[in-house]
Each structure stands twice: as C-alpha cells, then as structure tokens.
Write a protein that holds these residues in place. Sequence first.
Motif, PDB file in Angstrom:
ATOM      1  N   LYS A  16       2.810   8.788  12.983  1.00 43.17           N
ATOM      2  CA  LYS A  16       1.722   7.878  12.611  1.00 43.17           C
ATOM      3  C   LYS A  16       2.036   7.241  11.253  1.00 43.17           C
ATOM      4  O   LYS A  16       2.016   7.912  10.219  1.00 43.17           O
ATOM      5  CB  LYS A  16       0.390   8.620  12.556  1.00 43.17           C
ATOM      6  N   LEU A  17       2.305   5.949  11.282  1.00 43.36           N
ATOM      7  CA  LEU A  17       2.670   5.220  10.064  1.00 43.36           C
ATOM      8  C   LEU A  17       1.613   4.160   9.800  1.00 43.36           C
ATOM      9  O   LEU A  17       1.453   3.221  10.593  1.00 43.36           O
ATOM     10  CB  LEU A  17       4.039   4.571  10.249  1.00 43.36           C
ATOM     11  N   ASN A  18       0.859   4.302   8.715  1.00 40.75           N
ATOM     12  CA  ASN A  18      -0.202   3.356   8.371  1.00 40.75           C
ATOM     13  C   ASN A  18       0.163   2.596   7.100  1.00 40.75           C
ATOM     14  O   ASN A  18       0.566   3.202   6.103  1.00 40.75           O
ATOM     15  CB  ASN A  18      -1.530   4.079   8.135  1.00 40.75           C
ATOM     16  N   LEU A  19      -0.021   1.278   7.145  1.00 43.53           N
ATOM     17  CA  LEU A  19       0.202   0.459   5.950  1.00 43.53           C
ATOM     18  C   LEU A  19      -1.121  -0.152   5.511  1.00 43.53           C
ATOM     19  O   LEU A  19      -1.738  -0.925   6.244  1.00 43.53           O
ATOM     20  CB  LEU A  19       1.206  -0.657   6.219  1.00 43.53           C
ATOM     21  N   TYR A  20      -1.556   0.194   4.304  1.00 45.43           N
ATOM     22  CA  TYR A  20      -2.774  -0.359   3.711  1.00 45.43           C
ATOM     23  C   TYR A  20      -2.336  -1.453   2.753  1.00 45.43           C
ATOM     24  O   TYR A  20      -1.566  -1.201   1.821  1.00 45.43           O
ATOM     25  CB  TYR A  20      -3.552   0.749   2.987  1.00 45.43           C
ATOM     26  N   TYR A  21      -2.830  -2.661   2.973  1.00 50.10           N
ATOM     27  CA  TYR A  21      -2.317  -3.799   2.216  1.00 50.10           C
ATOM     28  C   TYR A  21      -3.393  -4.868   2.062  1.00 50.10           C
ATOM     29  O   TYR A  21      -4.486  -4.771   2.631  1.00 50.10           O
ATOM     30  CB  TYR A  21      -1.107  -4.392   2.946  1.00 50.10           C
ATOM     31  N   GLU A  22      -3.066  -5.910   1.291  1.00 51.92           N
ATOM     32  CA  GLU A  22      -3.918  -7.091   1.178  1.00 51.92           C
ATOM     33  C   GLU A  22      -3.029  -8.320   1.242  1.00 51.92           C
ATOM     34  O   GLU A  22      -1.865  -8.287   0.834  1.00 51.92           O
ATOM     35  CB  GLU A  22      -4.734  -7.053  -0.122  1.00 51.92           C
ATOM     36  N   SER A  23      -3.577  -9.400   1.740  1.00 51.78           N
ATOM     37  CA  SER A  23      -2.763 -10.547   2.122  1.00 51.78           C
ATOM     38  C   SER A  23      -1.983 -11.207   0.983  1.00 51.78           C
ATOM     39  O   SER A  23      -0.803 -11.488   1.126  1.00 51.78           O
ATOM     40  CB  SER A  23      -3.645 -11.604   2.796  1.00 51.78           C
ATOM     41  N   LEU A  24      -2.613 -11.493  -0.120  1.00 48.61           N
ATOM     42  CA  LEU A  24      -1.958 -12.278  -1.170  1.00 48.61           C
ATOM     43  C   LEU A  24      -1.265 -11.440  -2.244  1.00 48.61           C
ATOM     44  O   LEU A  24      -0.851 -11.969  -3.269  1.00 48.61           O
ATOM     45  CB  LEU A  24      -2.970 -13.232  -1.824  1.00 48.61           C
ATOM     46  N   CYS A  25      -1.120 -10.171  -1.993  1.00 45.54           N
ATOM     47  CA  CYS A  25      -0.364  -9.301  -2.893  1.00 45.54           C
ATOM     48  C   CYS A  25       1.127  -9.577  -2.678  1.00 45.54           C
ATOM     49  O   CYS A  25       1.641  -9.378  -1.572  1.00 45.54           O
ATOM     50  CB  CYS A  25      -0.695  -7.844  -2.592  1.00 45.54           C
ATOM     51  N   PRO A  26       1.849 -10.062  -3.701  1.00 46.97           N
ATOM     52  CA  PRO A  26       3.269 -10.415  -3.522  1.00 46.97           C
ATOM     53  C   PRO A  26       4.130  -9.279  -2.979  1.00 46.97           C
ATOM     54  O   PRO A  26       4.987  -9.489  -2.127  1.00 46.97           O
ATOM     55  CB  PRO A  26       3.709 -10.823  -4.936  1.00 46.97           C
ATOM     56  N   SER A  27       3.908  -8.049  -3.456  1.00 50.31           N
ATOM     57  CA  SER A  27       4.707  -6.924  -2.974  1.00 50.31           C
ATOM     58  C   SER A  27       4.381  -6.590  -1.524  1.00 50.31           C
ATOM     59  O   SER A  27       5.255  -6.199  -0.751  1.00 50.31           O
ATOM     60  CB  SER A  27       4.481  -5.689  -3.856  1.00 50.31           C
ATOM     61  N   CYS A  28       3.113  -6.736  -1.153  1.00 50.21           N
ATOM     62  CA  CYS A  28       2.727  -6.523   0.248  1.00 50.21           C
ATOM     63  C   CYS A  28       3.423  -7.553   1.133  1.00 50.21           C
ATOM     64  O   CYS A  28       3.957  -7.217   2.205  1.00 50.21           O
ATOM     65  CB  CYS A  28       1.214  -6.645   0.418  1.00 50.21           C
ATOM     66  N   GLN A  29       3.404  -8.792   0.688  1.00 49.05           N
ATOM     67  CA  GLN A  29       4.055  -9.858   1.457  1.00 49.05           C
ATOM     68  C   GLN A  29       5.545  -9.580   1.615  1.00 49.05           C
ATOM     69  O   GLN A  29       6.107  -9.695   2.710  1.00 49.05           O
ATOM     70  CB  GLN A  29       3.839 -11.204   0.759  1.00 49.05           C
TER      71      GLN A  29
END
Length: 230
Positions: A41-54
């Motif tokens: 189970k691999l979950n990624l918690y992120y936000e759209s405009l975060c450069p590192s997330c992108q």
Amino acid sequence: MSSSSSSSSSSSYSIKLVFLACLVLFTSSDKLVAGESDKVKLNLYYESLCPSCQNFIVHYLGKVFSTDLHTITDLKLVPFGNAHVSDDLTVTCQHGEEECKLNALEACAISTWPNQRLHYRFIRCVETNTNAWESCVKKYGGDKAISDCYNGDLSKKLILGYANQTLSLKPEHKYVPWMTLNGKPLYENIDNFVDLVCKAYYGKAALPKLCNSSALSKMKVPMLQFSYAN
C-alpha cells in the motif's frame, strides 16, 4: 460404441480441456499480479501547485506504471496536502484558490477513473503544465464527468474526504510530498520508494523484474525541497 456415447465422451473431454486451460490461465495470472490484499500500500499525500510534488509526480512516480512495479503496488493519490478546513468546512489551500481548484479537479479524476493508471496519467498531465489543465481533460475524454463532478457537490465531498485522510495521519504529516508505505511514513526516504516497495512485498506473486534489476540502484530521486505545513 454408439454415436451418442461418442458425442458425450467428446463433449466431456472438451469441457475438461476448457477447465484445464482456465486453470492454467488463472495460475499464470496469479503469478504475474499480486492479489489486492497482498499488494504493498503506497499512498502519496500532495497538493497541486507544490513544485516538489509536481516534480515527483511527473518525473518519478510514473515508475510504478512504466515498469512492472504496478503488479505488486496499490497506489493511492490524496490531493489535499497542507490545506486547512475551517469550522464551516471552507477549504483554504497553501498556494491559493488555483491550487484548491486543481486539487478538486484531480479528486474528480480519481473518482471518474478509479483505475490507478488512468487517473495517474491525467494527474501527471495536469501537473506537467497546470496552466493547460483543460487540454488534459479533453485529451482523456472526461469533459462531462469531470465537469459534473467539479461543478456539483461531489468535488467538495471528495476533498473533505481527502482532508480527513490527510489530517488523520498518525504521525501527522509535516510537509508534502508525504508518502506512506503500508501506513508508515517514509519521511525523506521517499527518494528510495521503489526499493522500499520491493523489500516490503511478501505476497505469492513473483517479484517484478524491476526489483531484481541493476537499474534499481540508479532510480533514486534527487533531493526534494519539501513544502512544509506550517
């Protein structure tokens, strides 16, 4: 032997052959793809405009699907990140209203295309160029479904659901991208997620070829600049 007896024997033989073929197919597929309960189970918690997330989503997370890693991985994307929810259920995003909009669109994509590979491709398209998200909607043919979700009540319900998942994390997330493996945070080891998935798999299916590949040692993600919650 009568013709009816011969026909019955032939029919019985055919049924056995079909049964054996199905058994072989089932056994082979079981060896290739892990059962849902066995997958890591691999979950990624992120936000759209975060450069590192992108950067992580566009350039590295795709390894799950561009290789055979997907055969043992249950990947879940959670678009909420460092946002906040007020008492009246208003969502405020770290990078402003545009981020809230794109998080909601990506939540709608996950709902519209439950298949992980499909919604990942859409999200990757959006995060590659967030100013051209409309072209991604048209490219993947989700115009009406995405529009109905985003403009209706569903998008808010989805985001509040992701808010609950994110804000209920134990230990709580401190930054994004934040990744958990079987419920446990990887912290800065997110750069080594492929190797960690391989090591965490204990199911019956064969390990992906990638896990035994010399290329694995070259797949680490360069140091990310995390976007902190506070």
